[in-house]
Structures are given as structure tokens and as C-alpha cells.
Scaffold this active site. Structure first.
Site, short mmCIF file in Angstrom:
data_model
loop_
_atom_site.label_atom_id
_atom_site.label_comp_id
_atom_site.label_asym_id
_atom_site.label_seq_id
_atom_site.Cartn_x
_atom_site.Cartn_y
_atom_site.Cartn_z
N ARG A 17 -7.96 -0.37 16.92
CA ARG A 17 -8.39 -0.15 15.55
C ARG A 17 -9.33 -1.31 15.22
O ARG A 17 -10.19 -1.62 16.03
CB ARG A 17 -7.18 -0.04 14.61
CG ARG A 17 -7.47 0.81 13.36
CD ARG A 17 -6.28 0.96 12.44
NE ARG A 17 -6.01 -0.24 11.65
CZ ARG A 17 -5.06 -0.36 10.74
NH1 ARG A 17 -4.25 0.66 10.49
NH2 ARG A 17 -4.89 -1.48 10.07
N LYS A 47 0.82 -1.22 0.00
CA LYS A 47 0.00 0.00 0.00
C LYS A 47 0.85 1.27 0.00
O LYS A 47 0.42 2.30 -0.51
CB LYS A 47 -0.97 0.01 1.18
CG LYS A 47 -0.32 0.11 2.54
CD LYS A 47 -1.35 -0.13 3.62
CE LYS A 47 -0.74 0.02 5.00
NZ LYS A 47 -1.52 -0.64 6.03
C1 LIG Z 1 -0.72 -1.40 6.63
C2 LIG Z 1 -1.05 -2.71 7.21
C3 LIG Z 1 -0.04 -3.66 7.42
C4 LIG Z 1 1.42 -3.38 7.13
O1 LIG Z 1 1.93 -2.44 8.04
P1 LIG Z 1 3.48 -2.02 8.03
O2 LIG Z 1 3.62 -1.18 9.23
O3 LIG Z 1 3.69 -1.27 6.76
O4 LIG Z 1 4.28 -3.27 8.09
C5 LIG Z 1 -0.41 -4.88 7.94
N1 LIG Z 1 -1.69 -5.16 8.24
C6 LIG Z 1 -2.69 -4.26 8.04
C7 LIG Z 1 -4.09 -4.65 8.40
C8 LIG Z 1 -2.40 -3.01 7.53
O5 LIG Z 1 -3.38 -2.13 7.34
#
Ligand SMILES: *Cc1c(COP(=O)(O)O)cnc(C)c1O
Length: 383
Positions: free
Chosen positions: A130, A35
Site C-alpha cells: 500500500r 476512523k
Molecule cells: C487505519 C489505519 C490504522 C489503524 O488500523 P487498525 O487496523 O484499525 O488498527 C493505522 N495506520 C494507518 C495508516 C491507517 O490507515
């Protein structure tokens, strides 16, 4: 374009390789999260070449972008699905992360309409506040999901260190494993995924304190930036310069460090404060807040310091740095928010570095893309 972000794919592949072996040594599978780069297919491909076997993204558009470009590994939808997206999701995505019965029911109905079964991971809330169901409501939710014919629970997961900044610990992640055990006891089957979070869980993994049973992590930031998300320290043997921002010098002049005249508010409504450093050699580069927050950049040139930026002008003190000329380039190190903003700024050109040569990518975003098909996983020819 006068500003660009360069992504070194070789370094990223090496990071992925290190990450995958480090996690595999502890029985943990790595899902690479795309992302941060808006699902840029070349970046995904570099992760796969480093041994990552699955990808994940929070946006449907990004996942579709990956698929359009021939990325053919399993891809998970990481953000809890929106009710309005379920039809598209069951047709395009293998696995989604979920917490709402209403949405799961809609996914099930949509999947049945398309004569398929959609796999889901149930998210459990363990303190970060969250997404996720509270652990005490987990089994009740599973009981309700178990009667839906169009979905199958293939795992459970949690997300920490995001909204509440809660650190993963053997205590909170231990509760995830407890939930997995109660599921497996009640339904007499093993869960394929016990997904113990994002980059913030790596510290625990490296300290050998990740609770046994956790077999999956969803890693974006640490893979891409080579840093431990919590301490912001480099991870052993990983590259921290996969991303670099370049920008062109458009003015070089000697100027007093102090503004002259009565001081009101700056372009962004705050009162600027300056320290008197006498005369300075000041550079302006063609970069501004429209592209990236200057607080998240660091000039790589030794002795260069960023003074500030307005929308389109970034000003540096180069008095103690090696000089270049108008038309030359300055480079900047980038943290997570800087990469994110540069990736979505239409003004910043995206470049990839393959075998030491830079290749411009015509597009930035999933929506603007000129589709290019990847001929095969290991083939870079299309670049
Ligand atoms: C963005 C996200 C991740 C990855 O997070 P990082 O900090 O970039 O490793 C993993 N799980 C979910 C649900 C996320 O939204």
C-alpha cells in the site's frame, strides 16, 4: 429510529487503559485511531480518558470534527494527503504521514505561507504494497525533503496487514528500524516516531518480538473491538462488546424453512440455498443491507441464527431461542466492517452508554453534525 448502534464508553476507556499499559511496558506509545467511528468526539474522548495521548484519522473531515468538538490532543492525518488538501492540512493538523515529494513540497510551501512548519512522518513500504516509499529510495527522499524549510521529518512509519494482508514480522519491521538508523546516522538527530504499524502489529508486541527501536503504534480496530486483528481472538482482559447493534422485531411467524415456488434470483442477484429444517419460528427485524452486511452480524440471543437479509428486512430463525414480542429488541455483536457500515448508515441511530444510561447522539456523520462543545477533557456533562 428502529435500529441503533450503542457504544459503551466505559468499556472503551478500559480497553484503552489496558492497551496503553501493555504497549508502554514495551516502550511503545499508542495513537488511537478514530476512523472506524467517523471521528466521533465522544469516542475519542473515551480513548483519551484511558490514557491514549494522541489520535489519528484518515479523513480530514473527521479530524476537523474532533477539533470542532474541543478534542485538543495532537491528531495525525493517517492517509497520505491529497495535493488539493495541503492548505487546509497545514492549518489544522500537527503531523501527517507522507510518501510523495510533490505533495511534501506543496505542504512545505503552504506551511511557509502560513508562517509555520508542518511535521511529517515518512511512510516506508515493507511488503504490504500500500502506501510508502521503497526502503532503498528512503534516504534519497529525505535528502530532497531536508532542503524544504516548511516541513520537518519527525518520524518514519509503515503500514502492514491492510492491502496485501502481510503479517508484521521481526524481519519487515526490522527494516523499518534499519531505515531509522540510517536516517539518524546521516542527519545526526533522533527521530521522535518510529511507527511500527496498526493493530496487526500487536501480536508481535505481545510475543515480545517487536524490534527494539519501534516506539509507536497506530491502533484502531483492537482498541475498539478488543480483538487481536490477525487471529480475531479476544485480547486478554479487553471488552469485545464496546459496540452493539439493536433492532426492533417487526414480525413473528411460524414458516416453513423452504421457500415455495420456482427459485430464481434473490434481491441481490444470487441464487439462495436453503436447508430443510421443517417449520421455523421466524423473526423479522427492522434492519437490512442498507444498514449492515448480515454476514458480519451475530445475534447475541442464545440459539438465534440469521437466515438472511434483503435491503430492509433481516430474517432470523428463533425456533431454538428465547422469544420476545413484536416491538421487542434483538441485539447483535459486530465485527469491524459491520461497525464501519452502521456508523456511516444514516438509518442507524448512534447511541452512547455513559454510566449505564443510554444517550442518543443527534448526529451520525461529520457533515450532519450539530456541534456540541466539550467543556473539558474529563467532563461528561454535555452528554
Ligand atoms: C487505519 C489505519 C490504522 C489503524 O488500523 P487498525 O487496523 O484499525 O488498527 C493505522 N495506520 C494507518 C495508516 C491507517 O490507515
Amino acid at each position: 429510529m428502529v435500529a441503533s448502534i450503542t457504544i459503551d464508553l466505559q468499556k472503551l476507556t478500559e480497553n484503552a487503559d489496558k492497551m496503553v499499559s501493555m504497549c508502554a511496558a514495551r516502550g511503545v506509545e499508542v495513537l488511537g485511531v478514530t476512523k472506524l467511528v467517523c471521528g466521533m468526539p465522544q469516542v475519542a474522548q473515551a480513548m483519551l480518558e484511558g490514557g491514549v495521548t494522541q489520535l489519528g484519522d484518515s479523513r480530514l473531515e473527521n479530524i476537523q470534527r474532533l477539533q470542532r468538538n474541543g478534542v485538543d490532543c495532537p491528531i495525525m492525518l493517517l492517509r497520505i494527503p491529497a495535493l488539493s488538501e495541503v492548505n487546509e492540512i497545514v492549518q489544522t493538523i500537527n503531523v501527517s504521514l507522507n510518501s510523495e515529494l510533490l505533495t511534501i513540497t506543496a505542504l512545505s510551501n503552504a506551511a511557509l505561507r502560513h508562517k509555520r512548519v508542518h511535521d511529517i512522518i515518512i511512510m516506508i513500504e515493507l511488503g504490504d504494497r500500500r502506501e510508502g516509499v521503497n526502503p532503498e529510495d528512503f534516504i534519497a527522499l529525505c535528502d530532497q525533503v531536508a532542503i524544504l524549510a516548511g516541513v520537518r521529518i519527525v518520524g518514519i512509519g509503515t503500514n502492514l496487514g491492510c492491502l496485501g494482508g502481510v503479517l508484521p514480522s521481526s524481519k519487515n519491521l526490522g527494516r523499518l528500524v534499519d531505515c531509522a538508523e540510517s536516517f539518524e546516522k546521516r542527519y545526526h538527530r533522533k527521530l521522535r516516531y518510529i511507527s511500527g504499524g496498526n493493530s496487526s502489529s500487536l501480536g508481535l508486541l505481545m510475543a515480545g518480538q517487536l524490534p527494539g527501536g519501534i516506539n509507536h503504534l497506530r491502533i484502531g480496530a483492537s482498541l475498539l473491538l478488543g480483538r487481536n486483528a490477525l487471529q480475531d481472538a479476544p485480547l486478554p482482559g479487553m471488552h469485545t462488546d464496546v459496540f452493539r447493534l439493536q433492532s426492533e422485531v417487526i414480525e413473528i411467524k411460524k414458516k416453513p424453512s423452504m421457500p415455495e415456488g420456482e427459485i430464481g434470483l434473490d434481491a441481490f442477484g444470487s441464487k439462495p440455498v436453503f436447508e430443510n429444517k421443517g417449520m421455523q419460528t421466524r423473526y423479522i427485524v427492522s434492519l437490512g443491507r442498507l444498514d449492515v452486511n448480515p454476514a458480519e452480524l451475530r445475534a447475541t440471543e442464545h440459539g438465534a441464527t440469521i437466515i438472511g437479509a434483503s435491503s430492509d428486512h433481516l430474517v432470523l430463525d428463533m425456533t431454538h431461542a428465547q422469544s420476545c414480542q413484536v416491538g421487542g429488541q434483538l441485539e447483535f455483536d459486530m465485527g469491524y466492517p459491520a461497525v464501519l457500515q452502521a456508523m456511516i448508515s444514516p438509518y442507524v441511530k448512534k447511541r452512547i452508554l455513559v454510566n449505564r444510561s443510554q444517550i442518543d447522539c443527534s448526529d451520525a456523520m461529520p457533515f450532519q453534525e450539530v456541534t456540541q462543545l466539550l467543556s473539558s477533557k474529563r467532563n461528561h456533562a454535555f452528554y
